[in-house]
Design a protein around this motif. Sequence first.
Motif, PDB file in Angstrom:
ATOM      1  N   ALA A 155      39.719  45.937  31.863  1.00 52.43           N
ATOM      2  CA  ALA A 155      40.299  46.592  32.470  1.00 52.43           C
ATOM      3  C   ALA A 155      41.316  47.274  32.394  1.00 52.43           C
ATOM      4  O   ALA A 155      42.719  46.670  32.314  1.00 52.43           O
ATOM      5  CB  ALA A 155      40.249  46.026  34.063  1.00 52.43           C
ATOM      6  N   ARG A 156      41.616  48.046  31.812  1.00 51.87           N
ATOM      7  CA  ARG A 156      43.091  48.691  32.031  1.00 51.87           C
ATOM      8  C   ARG A 156      43.249  50.075  32.860  1.00 51.87           C
ATOM      9  O   ARG A 156      42.918  51.349  33.855  1.00 51.87           O
ATOM     10  CB  ARG A 156      43.676  49.297  30.609  1.00 51.87           C
ATOM     11  N   SER A 157      44.401  49.971  34.403  1.00 52.54           N
ATOM     12  CA  SER A 157      44.202  50.621  35.403  1.00 52.54           C
ATOM     13  C   SER A 157      45.318  50.207  36.171  1.00 52.54           C
ATOM     14  O   SER A 157      45.164  48.620  36.716  1.00 52.54           O
ATOM     15  CB  SER A 157      43.025  51.224  36.371  1.00 52.54           C
ATOM     16  N   GLY A 158      45.666  50.831  36.904  1.00 50.31           N
ATOM     17  CA  GLY A 158      46.810  50.364  38.133  1.00 50.31           C
ATOM     18  C   GLY A 158      48.142  49.204  37.262  1.00 50.31           C
ATOM     19  O   GLY A 158      48.239  49.651  36.131  1.00 50.31           O
ATOM     20  N   GLU A 160      50.009  46.474  35.116  1.00 53.91           N
ATOM     21  CA  GLU A 160      49.560  45.914  34.256  1.00 53.91           C
ATOM     22  C   GLU A 160      51.132  44.880  33.965  1.00 53.91           C
ATOM     23  O   GLU A 160      51.776  45.414  33.999  1.00 53.91           O
ATOM     24  CB  GLU A 160      49.512  46.757  32.829  1.00 53.91           C
ATOM     25  N   ALA A 211      45.916  43.098  34.358  1.00 55.20           N
ATOM     26  CA  ALA A 211      46.259  44.120  35.291  1.00 55.20           C
ATOM     27  C   ALA A 211      45.273  44.084  36.881  1.00 55.20           C
ATOM     28  O   ALA A 211      44.565  43.291  36.877  1.00 55.20           O
ATOM     29  CB  ALA A 211      45.620  45.447  34.843  1.00 55.20           C
ATOM     30  N   ARG A 212      46.577  45.030  37.752  1.00 52.69           N
ATOM     31  CA  ARG A 212      45.736  44.343  39.233  1.00 52.69           C
ATOM     32  C   ARG A 212      45.191  45.768  39.454  1.00 52.69           C
ATOM     33  O   ARG A 212      45.379  46.724  39.145  1.00 52.69           O
ATOM     34  CB  ARG A 212      46.517  44.653  40.309  1.00 52.69           C
ATOM     35  N   THR A 213      43.398  46.000  39.588  1.00 51.09           N
ATOM     36  CA  THR A 213      42.787  47.095  39.386  1.00 51.09           C
ATOM     37  C   THR A 213      42.179  47.410  40.590  1.00 51.09           C
ATOM     38  O   THR A 213      42.910  46.399  41.712  1.00 51.09           O
ATOM     39  CB  THR A 213      41.392  46.710  38.776  1.00 51.09           C
ATOM     40  N   ARG A 215      39.607  46.833  42.079  1.00 51.47           N
ATOM     41  CA  ARG A 215      38.624  45.729  42.287  1.00 51.47           C
ATOM     42  C   ARG A 215      39.674  44.359  42.221  1.00 51.47           C
ATOM     43  O   ARG A 215      39.199  43.158  42.442  1.00 51.47           O
ATOM     44  CB  ARG A 215      37.363  45.634  41.598  1.00 51.47           C
ATOM     45  N   TRP A 217      42.881  41.500  40.426  1.00 48.40           N
ATOM     46  CA  TRP A 217      43.446  41.581  39.061  1.00 48.40           C
ATOM     47  C   TRP A 217      42.484  40.959  37.912  1.00 48.40           C
ATOM     48  O   TRP A 217      41.018  41.023  38.650  1.00 48.40           O
ATOM     49  CB  TRP A 217      44.153  39.964  39.187  1.00 48.40           C
ATOM     50  N   ARG A 218      42.166  41.742  36.832  1.00 49.32           N
ATOM     51  CA  ARG A 218      41.419  41.109  35.468  1.00 49.32           C
ATOM     52  C   ARG A 218      42.350  41.051  34.699  1.00 49.32           C
ATOM     53  O   ARG A 218      43.630  41.002  34.245  1.00 49.32           O
ATOM     54  CB  ARG A 218      41.166  42.712  35.167  1.00 49.32           C
TER      55      ARG A 218
END
Length: 227
Positions: A155-158, A160, A211-213, A215, A217-218
């Motif tokens: 997951a790459r968004s928000g 990192e 990463a914080r998305t 939905r 943290w991932r």
Amino acid sequence: MSTPRPDRTIDDIFAEFLAAQEARLSSKTYARYEGIIDLYRGYLERYWPGHSREDCDAVTRAGGTYCGTYGAADIASGFSEFLGYFMPHKVIAGNETMKAAGTVVNKLTRWLAARGYTEVDEAARGRVREAARDLPASQKLLDALNDWIEATGPARSGKEIEGHFVIQRVEPKQIWLESLLGGDSEIGPIPVPAAIARACKVGWDIGGVVARTARGWRLVEIWNISP
């Protein structure tokens, strides 16, 4: 600076240990022991545990080496760092090699005490046993996490964060991390499969990217895990 040469150097002791193992092991298992001792020798020559930079400079200027200069008093000084840091962070190898490192260091620890080269220190031996057990387990976890991330897609968004993290808390199907670089005191919950959560140990170091998305943290990338 003058460093008195011991009666038996670390190189001498390694040679004696390997000769004793060659007499009792199959050629395949002996080759594994020899390889781990070479890795440990390389670690000692690179990090000089228990000695200062001044010691290192003085010995190497005179053409000496760590293992050719120091003896039994220093041979075990790097066991914990070798298993807990050097092997998972600096050695690219499969889980079999990581497991062998723990086995060989454990055997060497017992052999040194039996031969009278080192004193029996149950606390130190306990730390070596724990590190030897955790090293292959941490690399098995690394493989499982990487397989899971590859299968699910990172997951790459928000926001990192890249660096090293300590596993702070573990619950069924989720973990919490703490960044060693500061900033975020608690990163989580991070969802993971139940089997991976069970394999995680509080206090283990994870190198990678989170990463914080939208939905939560991932996990994005995992480079290494050390006990």
